[in-house]
Design a protein around this motif. Sequence first.
Motif, PDB file in Angstrom:
ATOM      1  N   UNK A 117       0.813  -1.212   0.000  1.00 22.11           N
ATOM      2  CA  UNK A 117       0.000   0.000   0.000  1.00 22.11           C
ATOM      3  C   UNK A 117       0.842   1.255   0.000  1.00 22.11           C
ATOM      4  N   UNK A 118       0.206   2.358  -0.386  1.00 19.28           N
ATOM      5  CA  UNK A 118       0.877   3.649  -0.359  1.00 19.28           C
ATOM      6  C   UNK A 118       1.796   3.879  -1.537  1.00 19.28           C
ATOM      7  N   UNK A 119       2.416   5.043  -1.516  1.00 30.42           N
ATOM      8  CA  UNK A 119       3.301   5.459  -2.605  1.00 30.42           C
ATOM      9  C   UNK A 119       4.740   5.035  -2.327  1.00 30.42           C
ATOM     10  N   UNK A 120       5.320   4.311  -3.269  1.00 31.29           N
ATOM     11  CA  UNK A 120       6.733   3.974  -3.179  1.00 31.29           C
ATOM     12  C   UNK A 120       7.116   3.323  -1.866  1.00 31.29           C
ATOM     13  N   UNK A 121       8.106   3.925  -1.218  1.00 33.39           N
ATOM     14  CA  UNK A 121       8.678   3.375   0.011  1.00 33.39           C
ATOM     15  C   UNK A 121       8.035   3.914   1.285  1.00 33.39           C
ATOM     16  N   UNK A 122       7.017   4.754   1.157  1.00 35.85           N
ATOM     17  CA  UNK A 122       6.525   5.468   2.338  1.00 35.85           C
ATOM     18  C   UNK A 122       6.012   4.545   3.428  1.00 35.85           C
ATOM     19  N   UNK A 123       5.222   3.527   3.054  1.00 32.01           N
ATOM     20  CA  UNK A 123       4.653   2.654   4.089  1.00 32.01           C
ATOM     21  C   UNK A 123       5.715   1.772   4.736  1.00 32.01           C
ATOM     22  N   UNK A 124       6.722   1.355   3.959  1.00 31.31           N
ATOM     23  CA  UNK A 124       7.834   0.610   4.563  1.00 31.31           C
ATOM     24  C   UNK A 124       8.511   1.475   5.632  1.00 31.31           C
ATOM     25  N   UNK A 125       8.744   2.738   5.285  1.00 27.97           N
ATOM     26  CA  UNK A 125       9.423   3.623   6.232  1.00 27.97           C
ATOM     27  C   UNK A 125       8.570   3.891   7.467  1.00 27.97           C
ATOM     28  N   UNK A 126       7.251   3.981   7.278  1.00 31.05           N
ATOM     29  CA  UNK A 126       6.362   4.144   8.437  1.00 31.05           C
ATOM     30  C   UNK A 126       6.475   2.927   9.349  1.00 31.05           C
ATOM     31  N   UNK A 127       6.429   1.740   8.759  1.00 26.25           N
ATOM     32  CA  UNK A 127       6.530   0.514   9.556  1.00 26.25           C
ATOM     33  C   UNK A 127       7.843   0.467  10.325  1.00 26.25           C
ATOM     34  N   UNK A 128       8.911   0.887   9.689  1.00 28.99           N
ATOM     35  CA  UNK A 128      10.211   0.891  10.366  1.00 28.99           C
ATOM     36  C   UNK A 128      10.252   1.934  11.477  1.00 28.99           C
ATOM     37  N   UNK A 129       9.614   3.066  11.274  1.00 30.47           N
ATOM     38  CA  UNK A 129       9.547   4.080  12.329  1.00 30.47           C
ATOM     39  C   UNK A 129       8.714   3.592  13.511  1.00 30.47           C
ATOM     40  N   UNK A 130       7.752   2.714  13.257  1.00 27.49           N
ATOM     41  CA  UNK A 130       6.978   2.107  14.339  1.00 27.49           C
ATOM     42  C   UNK A 130       7.826   1.139  15.156  1.00 27.49           C
ATOM     43  N   UNK A 131       8.881   0.593  14.538  1.00 25.45           N
ATOM     44  CA  UNK A 131       9.742  -0.335  15.256  1.00 25.45           C
ATOM     45  C   UNK A 131       9.902  -1.702  14.630  1.00 25.45           C
ATOM     46  N   UNK A 132       9.209  -1.970  13.500  1.00 23.26           N
ATOM     47  CA  UNK A 132       9.404  -3.232  12.793  1.00 23.26           C
ATOM     48  C   UNK A 132      10.778  -3.205  12.123  1.00 23.26           C
ATOM     49  N   UNK A 133      11.548  -4.270  12.267  1.00 22.64           N
ATOM     50  CA  UNK A 133      12.937  -4.236  11.800  1.00 22.64           C
ATOM     51  C   UNK A 133      13.178  -4.954  10.470  1.00 22.64           C
ATOM     52  N   UNK A 134      12.272  -5.858  10.079  1.00 25.64           N
ATOM     53  CA  UNK A 134      12.454  -6.600   8.823  1.00 25.64           C
ATOM     54  C   UNK A 134      11.213  -6.445   7.965  1.00 25.64           C
ATOM     55  N   UNK A 135      11.233  -5.453   7.104  1.00 28.53           N
ATOM     56  CA  UNK A 135      10.057  -5.099   6.314  1.00 28.53           C
ATOM     57  C   UNK A 135      10.339  -5.350   4.832  1.00 28.53           C
ATOM     58  N   UNK A 136       9.473  -6.155   4.222  1.00 30.57           N
ATOM     59  CA  UNK A 136       9.586  -6.489   2.804  1.00 30.57           C
ATOM     60  C   UNK A 136       8.362  -5.937   2.083  1.00 30.57           C
ATOM     61  N   UNK A 137       8.525  -5.516   0.832  1.00 26.16           N
ATOM     62  CA  UNK A 137       7.405  -5.042   0.021  1.00 26.16           C
ATOM     63  C   UNK A 137       7.206  -5.971  -1.179  1.00 26.16           C
ATOM     64  N   UNK A 138       6.020  -5.949  -1.798  1.00 30.38           N
ATOM     65  CA  UNK A 138       5.826  -6.751  -3.012  1.00 30.38           C
ATOM     66  C   UNK A 138       6.824  -6.415  -4.106  1.00 30.38           C
ATOM     67  N   UNK A 139       7.225  -5.166  -4.183  1.00 30.90           N
ATOM     68  CA  UNK A 139       8.200  -4.772  -5.206  1.00 30.90           C
ATOM     69  C   UNK A 139       9.547  -5.442  -4.974  1.00 30.90           C
ATOM     70  N   UNK A 140       9.968  -5.539  -3.705  1.00 24.65           N
ATOM     71  CA  UNK A 140      11.215  -6.247  -3.402  1.00 24.65           C
ATOM     72  C   UNK A 140      11.157  -7.671  -3.949  1.00 24.65           C
ATOM     73  N   UNK A 141      10.011  -8.338  -3.715  1.00 29.27           N
ATOM     74  CA  UNK A 141       9.850  -9.733  -4.140  1.00 29.27           C
ATOM     75  C   UNK A 141       9.854  -9.835  -5.660  1.00 29.27           C
ATOM     76  N   UNK A 142       9.124  -8.948  -6.318  1.00 30.34           N
ATOM     77  CA  UNK A 142       9.038  -8.998  -7.776  1.00 30.34           C
ATOM     78  C   UNK A 142      10.399  -8.751  -8.427  1.00 30.34           C
ATOM     79  N   UNK A 143      11.161  -7.804  -7.872  1.00 30.37           N
ATOM     80  CA  UNK A 143      12.460  -7.495  -8.474  1.00 30.37           C
ATOM     81  C   UNK A 143      13.454  -8.641  -8.301  1.00 30.37           C
TER      82      UNK A 143
END
Length: 390
Positions: A117-143
């Motif tokens: 969800x969201x634009x580009x890397x923004x939601x990953x960065x939000x999750x990391x700011x919350x404290x999650x340390x290992x965050x993967x996105x669908x784009x990471x998997x596809x690439x």
Amino acid sequence: MAPHTRQFRNGSTAVAVDGMPSFAFAFDIDGVLLRSSAPLPGASTALEYLHNNSIPFILLTNGGGKHESTRVAELSKKLGVPLTEENFVQSHTPFKQLVEGSETVESLKDKTILVTGGDGEKCRKVAEMYGFTNVVTPTDIMMAYPSIWPFSLAVDFTAVQGHRPLPTNVDHMNPSKSLKIDAIFVFNDPRDWALDLQIILDLLLSKGGVLGTVSEKNGDPSLPNNGWQQDGQPKLFFSNPDLFWATSHHMPRLGQGGFQASLRGIWDETTGGAVLERTVIGKPYPETYKYAERVLNKHRAQMLGGNGEVKKKVSRLERVFMVGDNPESDIRGANEFESPHGTEWTSVLVKTGVYHDGRHPKYAPKVIVNDVLEAVKWALREEGWNGVVD
């Protein structure tokens, strides 16, 4: 401007002589305070009045996609009223609690989670700011694994510039060493529905959340839910259920609820009608209102309790006016919420967003008004507030 005092209402007890209000407001944003990125008429005036008269309020939105600190800075500038994270709750804010875990979910702080969800890397960065340390996105998997989606070449690769290497390779031939996803979070409205739906479906069919595997339990009639989602698959979380939301377009547009409905339809066709086990938060769900009331009470205590060495006892919060534009989320949620503290939630529907005047809303509000300024004026009259909003 000095605070105004409340008058008696139907014989009920007035607030303290210092003007401390026993009521507060919760405002939706899109369709109530803003339409697209532009303030709606009366929004700044309404919030400025509440701020100047020390009447507590929070913004309670099913929107998201950015960190709370970023969003409140943007909103403060647009609306001309100082806002902080202490009086702001967006759809995915309660996900913070899952970093350390909850009664039903173990700590996900160091687990591998998929965020979409969201634009580009923004939601990953939000999750990391919350404290999650290992965050993967669908784009990471596809690439890293282009064959996972046969139409990957049709993807706008300007959107994948922020992709990162996967923490573990995808190797379905060697599951013990392959990428394992422990939880799936739909943080905000997905942009590439097709890719996201495919990867989420793969994980829900997997063995233990290992991408590229298929559970042998799927379809087993001897197991609960015919074996579907019974083999350690990652838990699935949605941040809001909104089918539509108000944008700059003259008609409401599909939101995250549309994506969820699409996934349910695909799941139903794939499994023959099995239950899709998931957790959905956001309005109208009671957990979000419970979280919002806790945030509002804390903000109210800080706001009205005094600063420094001089502290005042803050009276009980008696009533919250929920001002929204969506009968299915804002109004339904306020109507159905049973506060653990006995606070009354009163729903107020405005005509500036999803709701169209002339239609009978499925979930009836206490009152329907033209806009947010009229909503505030109505609520203040209800409370016998002795003051005039210009």
